[in-house]
Design a protein around this motif. Sequence first.
Motif, short mmCIF file in Angstrom:
data_model
loop_
_atom_site.label_atom_id
_atom_site.label_comp_id
_atom_site.label_asym_id
_atom_site.label_seq_id
_atom_site.Cartn_x
_atom_site.Cartn_y
_atom_site.Cartn_z
N GLU A 144 1.97 -16.60 7.04
CA GLU A 144 2.64 -15.33 7.27
C GLU A 144 1.95 -14.24 6.44
OE1 GLU A 144 7.19 -13.83 7.58
OE2 GLU A 144 6.70 -15.09 5.87
N ILE A 145 1.77 -13.07 7.06
CA ILE A 145 1.22 -11.91 6.37
C ILE A 145 2.26 -10.80 6.47
CG2 ILE A 145 -0.58 -10.16 6.35
CD1 ILE A 145 -2.45 -12.24 7.60
N ILE A 146 2.67 -10.29 5.32
CA ILE A 146 3.65 -9.21 5.27
C ILE A 146 2.95 -7.97 4.73
CG2 ILE A 146 5.86 -8.42 4.35
CD1 ILE A 146 6.57 -11.42 4.00
N ILE A 147 3.06 -6.87 5.45
CA ILE A 147 2.48 -5.60 5.04
C ILE A 147 3.62 -4.66 4.67
CG2 ILE A 147 1.02 -3.66 5.70
CD1 ILE A 147 -0.48 -6.32 5.73
N MET A 148 3.63 -4.18 3.43
CA MET A 148 4.63 -3.22 2.98
C MET A 148 3.90 -1.91 2.71
SD MET A 148 7.16 -3.43 -0.33
CE MET A 148 8.09 -4.82 0.28
N CYS A 149 4.22 -0.87 3.50
CA CYS A 149 3.52 0.41 3.36
C CYS A 149 4.47 1.54 3.72
CB CYS A 149 2.29 0.43 4.24
SG CYS A 149 2.64 0.23 5.99
N GLU A 150 4.08 2.75 3.32
CA GLU A 150 4.88 3.93 3.67
C GLU A 150 4.67 4.31 5.13
OE1 GLU A 150 3.95 6.89 0.75
OE2 GLU A 150 4.90 5.76 -0.85
N ALA A 151 3.44 4.20 5.63
CA ALA A 151 3.11 4.49 7.03
C ALA A 151 1.90 3.66 7.41
CB ALA A 151 2.81 5.98 7.21
N ILE A 152 1.76 3.38 8.70
CA ILE A 152 0.63 2.56 9.16
C ILE A 152 0.00 3.21 10.38
CG2 ILE A 152 2.11 1.05 10.53
CD1 ILE A 152 0.14 -1.24 9.70
N ASP A 153 -1.31 3.16 10.43
CA ASP A 153 -2.08 3.68 11.54
C ASP A 153 -1.97 2.72 12.72
OD1 ASP A 153 -3.87 5.35 12.85
OD2 ASP A 153 -5.62 4.28 12.08
N GLU A 154 -1.92 3.24 13.94
CA GLU A 154 -1.80 2.40 15.14
C GLU A 154 -3.00 1.45 15.29
OE1 GLU A 154 0.74 1.95 17.31
OE2 GLU A 154 1.87 3.24 15.95
N GLU A 155 -4.18 1.93 14.95
CA GLU A 155 -5.37 1.09 15.04
C GLU A 155 -5.30 -0.07 14.04
OE1 GLU A 155 -8.93 -0.28 16.53
OE2 GLU A 155 -7.71 1.35 17.32
N GLY B 99 7.88 2.28 5.54
CA GLY B 99 8.82 3.28 5.06
C GLY B 99 8.98 3.33 3.56
N TYR B 100 9.00 2.17 2.89
CA TYR B 100 9.25 2.15 1.45
C TYR B 100 8.43 1.03 0.83
CZ TYR B 100 11.68 1.43 -2.97
OH TYR B 100 11.97 1.27 -4.30
N VAL B 101 7.82 1.32 -0.33
CA VAL B 101 7.06 0.32 -1.06
C VAL B 101 7.74 0.09 -2.39
CG1 VAL B 101 4.83 -0.27 -2.06
CG2 VAL B 101 4.92 1.03 0.06
N SER B 102 8.25 -1.11 -2.59
CA SER B 102 8.97 -1.45 -3.81
C SER B 102 8.01 -1.83 -4.92
CB SER B 102 9.92 -2.61 -3.54
OG SER B 102 10.52 -3.04 -4.73
N ASP B 103 8.27 -1.34 -6.13
CA ASP B 103 7.45 -1.72 -7.28
C ASP B 103 7.92 -3.05 -7.87
OD1 ASP B 103 5.84 0.54 -7.15
OD2 ASP B 103 7.25 1.74 -8.32
N LYS B 104 9.12 -3.47 -7.53
CA LYS B 104 9.68 -4.69 -8.10
C LYS B 104 9.16 -5.95 -7.40
CE LYS B 104 13.84 -2.39 -9.63
NZ LYS B 104 15.30 -2.32 -9.56
N LYS C 188 0.86 -1.19 0.00
CA LYS C 188 0.00 0.00 0.00
C LYS C 188 0.89 1.22 0.00
CE LYS C 188 -3.59 2.68 0.71
NZ LYS C 188 -4.80 2.64 1.45
N LYS C 189 0.76 2.03 -1.04
CA LYS C 189 1.46 3.31 -1.06
C LYS C 189 0.64 4.30 -0.28
CE LYS C 189 4.08 2.59 -5.19
NZ LYS C 189 4.60 3.11 -6.41
N GLY C 190 1.27 5.02 0.61
CA GLY C 190 0.56 5.96 1.46
C GLY C 190 0.29 5.35 2.83
N LEU C 191 -0.74 5.85 3.50
CA LEU C 191 -1.08 5.42 4.85
C LEU C 191 -1.92 4.14 4.82
CD1 LEU C 191 -1.03 6.08 7.89
CD2 LEU C 191 -3.17 7.32 7.51
N PHE C 192 -1.49 3.14 5.57
CA PHE C 192 -2.23 1.89 5.73
C PHE C 192 -3.22 2.10 6.87
CE2 PHE C 192 -2.89 -2.44 7.15
CZ PHE C 192 -2.94 -3.14 5.97
N THR C 193 -4.52 2.02 6.57
CA THR C 193 -5.56 2.36 7.54
C THR C 193 -6.28 1.11 8.04
OG1 THR C 193 -7.19 2.66 5.80
CG2 THR C 193 -5.92 4.62 6.46
#
Length: 82
Positions: free
Chosen positions: A28-39, A71-76, A5-10
């Motif tokens: 396993e679940i991996i979340i790649m995002c620029e920022a994530i909400d505490e909730e 912090g970073y979302v890779s397109d590759k 997710k590019k941007g804030l993960f809500t």
Amino acid sequence: MLFKKKGLFTVSDAMKVIEIASKEDPREIIIMCEAIDEEAKRRLWDYARGVELMADLTGENRSVKIEILEGYVSDKVRGIEL
């Protein structure tokens, strides 16, 4: 499973991830995002803990590992875009 997710993960994104993961039954679940909400973090951890509790009640050996890469979302890297 990898979710990107590019941007804030809500919280709504976390609910989508939980919905998809409950059908797929991943280890396993991996979340790649620029920022994530505490909730959203709390929802994901609650889901992982709920899977463990249900497995204990039914006598299964099942768990889900949650990893958050912020912090970073890779397109590759291939994953499910949210």
